[in-house]
Design a protein around this motif. Sequence first.
Motif, PDB file in Angstrom:
ATOM      1  N   LEU A 176       0.820  -1.210   0.000  1.00 20.26           N
ATOM      2  CA  LEU A 176       0.000   0.000   0.000  1.00 20.26           C
ATOM      3  C   LEU A 176       0.858   1.266   0.000  1.00 20.26           C
ATOM      4  N   VAL A 177       2.097   1.158   0.415  1.00 20.55           N
ATOM      5  CA  VAL A 177       2.955   2.336   0.569  1.00 20.55           C
ATOM      6  C   VAL A 177       3.289   3.012  -0.766  1.00 20.55           C
ATOM      7  N   PRO A 178       3.753   2.305  -1.810  1.00 23.61           N
ATOM      8  CA  PRO A 178       4.130   3.007  -3.047  1.00 23.61           C
ATOM      9  C   PRO A 178       3.001   3.824  -3.690  1.00 23.61           C
ATOM     10  N   PRO A 179       1.778   3.273  -3.837  1.00 23.74           N
ATOM     11  CA  PRO A 179       0.760   4.121  -4.476  1.00 23.74           C
ATOM     12  C   PRO A 179       0.348   5.313  -3.614  1.00 23.74           C
ATOM     13  N   ILE A 180       0.332   5.137  -2.291  1.00 23.07           N
ATOM     14  CA  ILE A 180      -0.018   6.260  -1.421  1.00 23.07           C
ATOM     15  C   ILE A 180       1.064   7.338  -1.496  1.00 23.07           C
ATOM     16  N   LEU A 181       2.319   6.922  -1.443  1.00 25.51           N
ATOM     17  CA  LEU A 181       3.425   7.873  -1.488  1.00 25.51           C
ATOM     18  C   LEU A 181       3.495   8.601  -2.831  1.00 25.51           C
ATOM     19  N   LEU A 182       3.405   7.849  -3.919  1.00 24.21           N
ATOM     20  CA  LEU A 182       3.474   8.471  -5.248  1.00 24.21           C
ATOM     21  C   LEU A 182       2.276   9.377  -5.501  1.00 24.21           C
ATOM     22  N   GLY A 183       1.096   8.947  -5.076  1.00 26.46           N
ATOM     23  CA  GLY A 183      -0.093   9.780  -5.229  1.00 26.46           C
ATOM     24  C   GLY A 183       0.000  11.056  -4.416  1.00 26.46           C
ATOM     25  N   ALA A 184       0.553  10.969  -3.216  1.00 26.81           N
ATOM     26  CA  ALA A 184       0.711  12.165  -2.373  1.00 26.81           C
ATOM     27  C   ALA A 184       1.715  13.140  -2.978  1.00 26.81           C
ATOM     28  N   ILE A 185       2.815  12.627  -3.488  1.00 30.06           N
ATOM     29  CA  ILE A 185       3.813  13.504  -4.122  1.00 30.06           C
ATOM     30  C   ILE A 185       3.207  14.201  -5.339  1.00 30.06           C
ATOM     31  N   ALA A 186       2.451  13.451  -6.148  1.00 30.73           N
ATOM     32  CA  ALA A 186       1.823  14.048  -7.331  1.00 30.73           C
ATOM     33  C   ALA A 186       0.781  15.087  -6.933  1.00 30.73           C
ATOM     34  N   ALA A 187       0.015  14.817  -5.887  1.00 29.60           N
ATOM     35  CA  ALA A 187      -0.994  15.775  -5.444  1.00 29.60           C
ATOM     36  C   ALA A 187      -0.348  17.050  -4.918  1.00 29.60           C
ATOM     37  N   ILE A 188       0.741  16.911  -4.176  1.00 29.54           N
ATOM     38  CA  ILE A 188       1.451  18.084  -3.665  1.00 29.54           C
ATOM     39  C   ILE A 188       2.019  18.903  -4.827  1.00 29.54           C
ATOM     40  N   ARG A 189       2.603  18.226  -5.792  1.00 33.19           N
ATOM     41  CA  ARG A 189       3.166  18.939  -6.963  1.00 33.19           C
ATOM     42  C   ARG A 189       2.068  19.637  -7.743  1.00 33.19           C
ATOM     43  N   TRP A 190       0.905  19.014  -7.843  1.00 33.10           N
ATOM     44  CA  TRP A 190      -0.210  19.599  -8.569  1.00 33.10           C
ATOM     45  C   TRP A 190      -0.703  20.866  -7.860  1.00 33.10           C
ATOM     46  N   VAL A 191      -0.785  20.794  -6.536  1.00 30.19           N
ATOM     47  CA  VAL A 191      -1.260  21.950  -5.769  1.00 30.19           C
ATOM     48  C   VAL A 191      -0.221  23.076  -5.795  1.00 30.19           C
ATOM     49  N   VAL A 192       1.047  22.721  -5.617  1.00 27.13           N
ATOM     50  CA  VAL A 192       2.097  23.735  -5.601  1.00 27.13           C
ATOM     51  C   VAL A 192       2.273  24.356  -6.986  1.00 27.13           C
ATOM     52  N   GLY A 193       2.119  23.533  -8.016  1.00 26.44           N
ATOM     53  CA  GLY A 193       2.236  24.041  -9.380  1.00 26.44           C
ATOM     54  C   GLY A 193       3.673  24.259  -9.799  1.00 26.44           C
ATOM     55  N   GLY A 194       3.858  25.162 -10.732  1.00 27.43           N
ATOM     56  CA  GLY A 194       5.195  25.405 -11.265  1.00 27.43           C
ATOM     57  C   GLY A 194       5.758  26.609 -10.666  1.00 27.43           C
TER      58      GLY A 194
END
Length: 106
Positions: A88-106
């Motif tokens: 369960l750890v890899p999808p939760i971790l990767l999804g969280a990193i992607a969500a943070i990057r999406w919110v923070v933006g460029g």
Amino acid sequence: MSDRPDIAGTTGDEGCLRWVMAVPLALLHAIAAWFVYTALTIRPSGSWDDEAQAGINLSCVLAIATSGFALLITLLPSIRRAMGPWWLVPPILLGAIAAIRWVVGG
């Protein structure tokens, strides 16, 4: 073959299921990791660079979707029992990193 459900197919089936499910889950994790990598490495040239921002957003959405799909597969009771909770750890971790990057933006 045993008529008792607590004995029937305990070790052999779980070992086979582990191998059968490890390959697609590992591939899904690798795909999600690739999308996270692209989302993290794309750098907009400025506030006017809408194409780079669209690429970041697309990579994040695809990473979240791929991680969510892998998480749903892993949450199935038979898969979770055979594979163990650490899958369960890899999808939760990767999804969280992607969500943070999406919110923070460029």
